[in-house]
Design an enzyme around this catalytic site. Structure first.
Site, PDB file in Angstrom:
ATOM      1  N   LYS A   1       1.028  -1.040  -0.058  1.00  0.00           N
ATOM      2  CA  LYS A   1       0.274   0.154   0.152  1.00  0.00           C
ATOM      3  C   LYS A   1       1.125   1.232  -0.091  1.00  0.00           C
ATOM      4  O   LYS A   1       1.763   1.614   1.085  1.00  0.00           O
ATOM      5  CB  LYS A   1      -0.963   0.121   1.211  1.00  0.00           C
ATOM      6  CG  LYS A   1      -2.187   0.578   0.858  1.00  0.00           C
ATOM      7  CD  LYS A   1      -2.577   2.105   0.771  1.00  0.00           C
ATOM      8  CE  LYS A   1      -2.123   3.265   1.589  1.00  0.00           C
ATOM      9  NZ  LYS A   1      -1.482   4.185   0.876  1.00  0.00           N
TER      10      LYS A   1
ATOM     11  N   GLU B   1       9.902   1.750  10.532  1.00  0.00           N
ATOM     12  CA  GLU B   1      11.776   2.662   9.849  1.00  0.00           C
ATOM     13  C   GLU B   1      10.260   3.790  10.249  1.00  0.00           C
ATOM     14  O   GLU B   1       9.468   4.262   9.437  1.00  0.00           O
ATOM     15  CB  GLU B   1      11.824   2.301   9.415  1.00  0.00           C
ATOM     16  CG  GLU B   1      12.857   0.708   9.705  1.00  0.00           C
ATOM     17  CD  GLU B   1      14.176   1.098  10.990  1.00  0.00           C
ATOM     18  OE1 GLU B   1      14.566   2.441  10.652  1.00  0.00           O
ATOM     19  OE2 GLU B   1      14.195   0.184  11.880  1.00  0.00           O
TER      20      GLU B   1
ATOM     21  N   CYS C   1      14.425  11.022   5.683  1.00  0.00           N
ATOM     22  CA  CYS C   1      13.604  11.182   6.615  1.00  0.00           C
ATOM     23  C   CYS C   1      15.694  10.850   7.642  1.00  0.00           C
ATOM     24  O   CYS C   1      15.371  11.777   8.733  1.00  0.00           O
ATOM     25  CB  CYS C   1      13.819  10.195   7.310  1.00  0.00           C
ATOM     26  SG  CYS C   1      14.788   8.776   6.163  1.00  0.00           S
TER      27      CYS C   1
HETATM   28  P1  NAD Z   1       2.514   8.288   7.142  1.00  0.00           P
HETATM   29  O1  NAD Z   1       2.863   8.021   7.914  1.00  0.00           O
HETATM   30  O2  NAD Z   1       1.554   9.253   6.856  1.00  0.00           O
HETATM   31  O3  NAD Z   1       2.287   7.574   5.715  1.00  0.00           O
HETATM   32  C1  NAD Z   1       3.529   6.342   5.445  1.00  0.00           C
HETATM   33  C2  NAD Z   1       2.263   5.284   4.880  1.00  0.00           C
HETATM   34  O4  NAD Z   1       1.519   5.159   6.066  1.00  0.00           O
HETATM   35  C3  NAD Z   1       1.266   5.889   4.072  1.00  0.00           C
HETATM   36  O5  NAD Z   1       1.188   4.474   2.704  1.00  0.00           O
HETATM   37  C4  NAD Z   1      -0.029   6.376   4.611  1.00  0.00           C
HETATM   38  O6  NAD Z   1      -1.788   5.629   3.514  1.00  0.00           O
HETATM   39  C5  NAD Z   1      -0.153   4.365   5.666  1.00  0.00           C
HETATM   40  N1  NAD Z   1      -1.264   5.125   6.696  1.00  0.00           N
HETATM   41  C6  NAD Z   1      -1.548   6.051   7.867  1.00  0.00           C
HETATM   42  N2  NAD Z   1      -2.529   5.634   8.251  1.00  0.00           N
HETATM   43  C7  NAD Z   1      -2.199   3.722   8.215  1.00  0.00           C
HETATM   44  C8  NAD Z   1      -2.723   3.726   9.021  1.00  0.00           C
HETATM   45  N3  NAD Z   1      -4.076   3.591   9.563  1.00  0.00           N
HETATM   46  N4  NAD Z   1      -2.428   1.936   9.176  1.00  0.00           N
HETATM   47  C9  NAD Z   1      -1.656   1.677   7.987  1.00  0.00           C
HETATM   48  N5  NAD Z   1      -1.155   2.676   7.263  1.00  0.00           N
HETATM   49  C10 NAD Z   1      -1.370   4.228   7.887  1.00  0.00           C
HETATM   50  O7  NAD Z   1       4.227   9.060   6.741  1.00  0.00           O
HETATM   51  P2  NAD Z   1       4.727  10.360   5.401  1.00  0.00           P
HETATM   52  O8  NAD Z   1       3.690  11.010   5.345  1.00  0.00           O
HETATM   53  O9  NAD Z   1       4.180   9.325   4.104  1.00  0.00           O
HETATM   54  O10 NAD Z   1       5.914  10.167   5.516  1.00  0.00           O
HETATM   55  C11 NAD Z   1       6.803  10.919   5.848  1.00  0.00           C
HETATM   56  C12 NAD Z   1       6.744  10.418   7.587  1.00  0.00           C
HETATM   57  O11 NAD Z   1       8.058   8.679   6.612  1.00  0.00           O
HETATM   58  C13 NAD Z   1       8.708  11.386   8.382  1.00  0.00           C
HETATM   59  O12 NAD Z   1       8.364  11.205   9.305  1.00  0.00           O
HETATM   60  C14 NAD Z   1       9.987   9.950   7.545  1.00  0.00           C
HETATM   61  O13 NAD Z   1      10.810  11.089   8.621  1.00  0.00           O
HETATM   62  C15 NAD Z   1       9.457   8.813   8.135  1.00  0.00           C
HETATM   63  N6  NAD Z   1      10.263   7.955   6.485  1.00  0.00           N
HETATM   64  C16 NAD Z   1      10.826   7.642   7.451  1.00  0.00           C
HETATM   65  C17 NAD Z   1      11.622   7.043   6.414  1.00  0.00           C
HETATM   66  C18 NAD Z   1      12.374   4.974   7.556  1.00  0.00           C
HETATM   67  O14 NAD Z   1      13.433   4.886   6.659  1.00  0.00           O
HETATM   68  N7  NAD Z   1      13.256   5.387   9.298  1.00  0.00           N
HETATM   69  C19 NAD Z   1      12.004   6.594   5.237  1.00  0.00           C
HETATM   70  C20 NAD Z   1      11.627   7.767   4.882  1.00  0.00           C
HETATM   71  C21 NAD Z   1      10.669   8.854   5.392  1.00  0.00           C
END
Ligand code: NAD
Length: 482
Positions: A175, A250, A284
């Site tokens: 997803k 992550e 990130c």
């Molecule tokens: P997000 O948490 O808003 O969304 C991530 C994913 O989770 C999306 O596909 C979203 O649709 C899904 N999602 C949302 N609610 C959900 C639920 N209730 N159940 C299951 N899935 C759900 O994050 P974002 O805004 O897309 O990404 C940015 C964040 O990601 C930042 O905090 C960044 O630091 C982090 N990030 C971390 C890494 C790492 O490897 N540590 C890498 C890239 C980004």
């Protein structure tokens, strides 16, 4: 004409049972629609998981090098479409052409890497206490993997979950994030053309609370790999572990670069600016704190401000920094800029949206540098996810290390120093999953483990390299006395 994408379930491009769709727009010109996607329901996600569960057994018994050949072919299809994918990524997510091209190449390399890894899968052989016993382990697939990914590396992150999962004989349901799913769907197009058996690889687009939640909670999902925000990640972790699934999450970061009094200040400013403003600060691992020794503080501030002001903002391939991905991300960054000013930080440069014809209604924000930042300010503690750098002055190395560690996150951290003892201590004592010396906090190699500590990660499993294989396999120990 905007591209129209469908879900890929059980080997077929399918519509959502909801009949509803959503659109993505170009962050550099938000009235321009880039593509239209299925707005999947929980039922769509459930159907994808069921297809994966039905197909997984046969895929697991397919000789690993044959699985590898399909991954290699998918990688080469992506390579043939490198330019097309780069343009789509730039249009949908806003990265510069150079950044997008680098990311697409990374995804291709990941497919090639795990294709080769299939030749080395196996286990270990040990000497047994019994005279006729062959004692060995075999690495078996976990089963069905539910993968949920963010928008900020919309092809590389799906690739670094999909490729090791498939290489090791798992079936998957992805997803992808709703802000930029196009390039992830192109991976499935490539897998389809490469001959992946029906049901082994599935993708459903849509929103987290519906499609995402269904993927991470379905009974037939054995492993969940989630990358995204801490808020969502913690919820996903709890739900999935309650169900007894193998889970890795992550999450965010608040990554520091420490500048020693022994540092070459010009080099330090270049390193910090690259880490803070590259990918519009939307990594990130982006550097969001420069922790600077008092003896080089003024010189460093001048140099990093000069770096920030030399960055050309704009769309596509002619500029150094693109827009933020969405209006809400832009607003989030502008809110943090206001918060920092109210907290008493000094705005040295940036702080707003650039003005001029080429920016139109794009979600641009200037590279921003704050000084006089105290460690307990929100701007020093919370993830901004935009091109905003907080500069913190410290009296010595001890104070720098303490400040660097005094946050809830622990993803990536770096030091710029000419002092070997300091470098060694930093590597040993920094609370981070990635520690770098004389390098920026961003930028990762694909063949070594990646992950955070503290609130940046569930700390359960790493991703990438051999760690990718470990997450998607489970060892069986065999005592064969035949
Ligand atoms: P997000 O948490 O808003 O969304 C991530 C994913 O989770 C999306 O596909 C979203 O649709 C899904 N999602 C949302 N609610 C959900 C639920 N209730 N159940 C299951 N899935 C759900 O994050 P974002 O805004 O897309 O990404 C940015 C964040 O990601 C930042 O905090 C960044 O630091 C982090 N990030 C971390 C890494 C790492 O490897 N540590 C890498 C890239 C980004």
């Amino acid at each position: 004409m905007a591209e129209r994408y469908h879900n890929y379930v059980d080997g077929r491009w399918t519509r959502s049972e909801t009949g509803e769709t959503f659109e993505t727009t170009n962050p550099a010109a938000p009235t321009e629609v880039v593509a239209e996607y299925e707005q999947s329901s929980a039922e769509d996600a459930n159907a994808a998981v069921e297809a994966a569960a039905a197909a997984q057994g046969e895929w697991a018994t397919t000789p690993a090098p044959e699985r590898g050949a399909i991954l290699r072919e998918a990688g080469s299809i992506l390579a043939d479409r490198n330019e097309e994918l780069t343009e789509l990524l730039t249009l949908e997510e806003g990265k510069t052409h150079a950044e997008a091209g680098g990311e697409v190449q990374r995804a291709i390399d990941i497919f090639y890497y795990y294709a080769e890894k299939t030749r080395d899968l196996g286990g270990t052989v040990k000497s047994a206490s019994g005279p006729r016993t062959n004692l060995y382990t075999v690495a078996e697939p976990v089963g069905v993997a539910g993968l949920v990914t963010p928008w900020n590396y919309p092809i590389a992150i799906p690739a670094w979950k999909i490729a090791p999962a498939l290489a090791t004989g798992n079936a998957i349901v992805l997803k992808p994030a709703e802000d930029a799913p196009g390039v992830a769907l192109e991976i499935f197009e490539a897998l389809d053309e490469a001959g992946i058996p029906d049901g082994v690889a599935n993708v459903v687009t849509g929103f987290g609370a519906t499609a995402g939640n269904a993927v991470v909670t379905h009974d037939e999902v054995d492993a969940v790999s989630f990358t995204g925000s801490g808020q969502v990640g913690e919820m996903v972790y709890e739900k999935a572990t309650d169900d007894g699934k193998r889970v890795q999450t992550e999450l965010g970061g608040k990554n520091p670069t420490v500048i020693s009094d022994s540092a070459d200040v010009e080099e330090a400013a270049e390193i910090v600016a690259a880490g803070a403003f590259g990918t519009t600060g939307q990594s990130c691992t982006a550097c969001s704190r420069a922790i600077v020794h008092t003896d080089v503080y003024d010189e460093f501030v001048d140099a990093v401000v000069e770096q920030a002001e030399s960055i050309e903002i704009g769309p596509g391939d002619e500029y150094d920094m693109g827009p933020q991905v969405s209006e809400s991300e832009l607003e989030g960054t502008l809110d943090y800029i206001e918060i920092a000013e109210n907290e008493g930080a000094t705005l040295e440069t940036g702080g707003g949206q650039p003005e001029g014809e080429r920016f139109g209604d794009g979600y641009y924000v200037e590279p921003t540098v704050f000084t006089d930042v105290e460690n307990d300010f929100r701007i020093a503690q919370e993830e901004v996810f935009g091109p905003v750098l907080a500069v913190i002055e410290v009296a010595d190395f001890e104070e720098a290390l303490a400040a660097a560690n005094d946050v809830q996150y622990g993803l990536s951290a770096s030091i710029v120093t000419d002092d070997h003892t300091e470098a060694e201590r930093f590597v040993r004592e920094i609370e981070a999953g990635v520690a770098k010396v004389n390098d920026k906090t961003t930028g990762l190699e694909l063949h070594v483990p990646f992950g955070g500590v503290k609130n940046s990660s569930s700390e359960t499993w790493r991703e990438q390299g051999d760690a990718g294989i470990d997450f998607y396999t489970i060892e069986k120990t065999v005592y064969d006395g035949f």
